[in-house]
Write an enzyme that holds these catalytic residues in place. Sequence first.
Site, mmCIF file in Angstrom:
data_model
loop_
_atom_site.group_PDB
_atom_site.id
_atom_site.type_symbol
_atom_site.label_atom_id
_atom_site.label_comp_id
_atom_site.label_asym_id
_atom_site.label_seq_id
_atom_site.Cartn_x
_atom_site.Cartn_y
_atom_site.Cartn_z
ATOM 1 N N ASP A 148 -10.046 3.541 -3.435
ATOM 2 C CA ASP A 148 -10.731 2.302 -3.016
ATOM 3 C C ASP A 148 -12.140 2.188 -3.598
ATOM 4 O OD1 ASP A 148 -8.488 2.038 -1.540
ATOM 5 O OD2 ASP A 148 -9.489 1.897 0.407
ATOM 6 N N ASP A 207 0.824 -1.213 0.000
ATOM 7 C CA ASP A 207 0.000 0.000 0.000
ATOM 8 C C ASP A 207 0.864 1.271 0.000
ATOM 9 O OD1 ASP A 207 -2.432 1.347 0.080
ATOM 10 O OD2 ASP A 207 -3.239 0.109 1.697
HETATM 11 C C1 GLA Z 1 -5.976 1.215 1.525
HETATM 12 C C2 GLA Z 1 -6.130 0.221 0.375
HETATM 13 C C3 GLA Z 1 -7.279 -0.727 0.698
HETATM 14 C C4 GLA Z 1 -6.972 -1.466 1.995
HETATM 15 C C5 GLA Z 1 -6.717 -0.473 3.117
HETATM 16 C C6 GLA Z 1 -6.167 -1.153 4.368
HETATM 17 O O1 GLA Z 1 -7.076 2.058 1.638
HETATM 18 O O2 GLA Z 1 -6.366 0.897 -0.825
HETATM 19 O O3 GLA Z 1 -7.482 -1.639 -0.357
HETATM 20 O O4 GLA Z 1 -5.869 -2.308 1.799
HETATM 21 O O5 GLA Z 1 -5.769 0.510 2.750
HETATM 22 O O6 GLA Z 1 -5.916 -0.270 5.403
#
Ligand code: GLA
Length: 402
Positions: free
Chosen positions: A204, A149
């Site tokens: 997301d 990430d």
């Molecule tokens: C980010 C990623 C998500 C998830 C969260 C976890 O937002 O884009 O897909 O992995 O972190 O904290």
Amino acid sequence: MKKRILCFLFVVCTFIIVRADGADSLALTPPMGWNSWNCFSCDVNEQQIRDMADLIVANGMRDAGYTYVNVDDCWQVGRDADGSIVVDSVRFPSGIKALADYIHSKGLKFGIYSCAGSLTCAGRPGSRGYQFQDARTYAEWGVDFLKYDWCFDEAQSPQGAYRTMRDALKASGRPIVFSICEWGSSKPWTWAKGVGHLWRTTGDIINAFKGTVHWGGCSVVDIIDKNADLYPYAGPGHWNDPDMLQVGNGVLTPEENRSHFTMWCMLAAPLLAGNDLRTMDKETQAILMNKDVIAVNQDKLGIQGRRYMKIEQHEIWVKQLSNGEAAVCFFNRDEQPWTFEYKFGKDKSHLHFADIRLWELEYDVYDIWNKNKYLGTSSDNLSFKVPAHGVVLVKLAPKNKK
Ligand code: GLA
């Protein structure tokens, strides 16, 4: 002489393991599996992940191609005096290696999550400064997939940060699929081929069909739009990743779930289910496990589908498949059904994005969602009714050759 033979063998082996375009053979079709984030968020534990692995086998998902069982954020709580990552021993009392062993014993693969920053998005320890140590730990545990990430990035260069982890994974000696989760900000499709096997293209996914609902979160339709022009960048070993599936998470209607899944297949997207498999209903199961639709996603050419036509809320998408075939998706974003007659036609203006030669060949047309039911030929006037927020997905196959 011996030296020469060894040299020759080395060159041959290198050629087999590393393909001419630099890709390895880890993700020659889009990776498929399950990930904990969309349904459990930070509330993950060992038993629940074991349950998911059991169910993936029992409900037939493994045999349909869902191979990876991936734990997302929140399995980690700190670092010990040597800098080794410390696992949450309350939630994962047997440790991650035992969990990975269990998942492997089921004929599945195991994935884990970390972050290029000093902290993960949920505020757990990230891998910044510990990349090689973490990669060695993952290899010792038997990790097969790393999602990496981009929170708390502290103004690092994404190219540099992701290359460092790529090198660390390589140095670990274990083949590990590397999933770049940088949300598309630095256009990873322009630099990440050869760094990761997949890269997120957007913020997301949220559990909604249309409309951006909160900062950074994108609905299914927003994500489709953001991926529409990225087709030149995808291919075997290097995929655009429009994020994990929300199919079966209780908000999308059955039609919307089907559209979401179909469009991810058209986009040659990684298929990571994100629903609680303990409560999955039959309808969701039938969507996630339709083998003919999955075959569109997993086609070995690895060509991402393209938007061929868009007139207001009505779209036609085309994905070239192997054997001279193509998948055509009629996608209705409207709140009303879309009813029409369509002839695929016989002139060069038709479906020129795909390598189908409608002006030379006649094609048989099959309804993919309905067990490849035969609908007629490309010269017939075919009638279609696409439900509101729905899709009709057909296959064109050169006539007499299914
Ligand atoms: C980010 C990623 C998500 C998830 C969260 C976890 O937002 O884009 O897909 O992995 O972190 O904290």
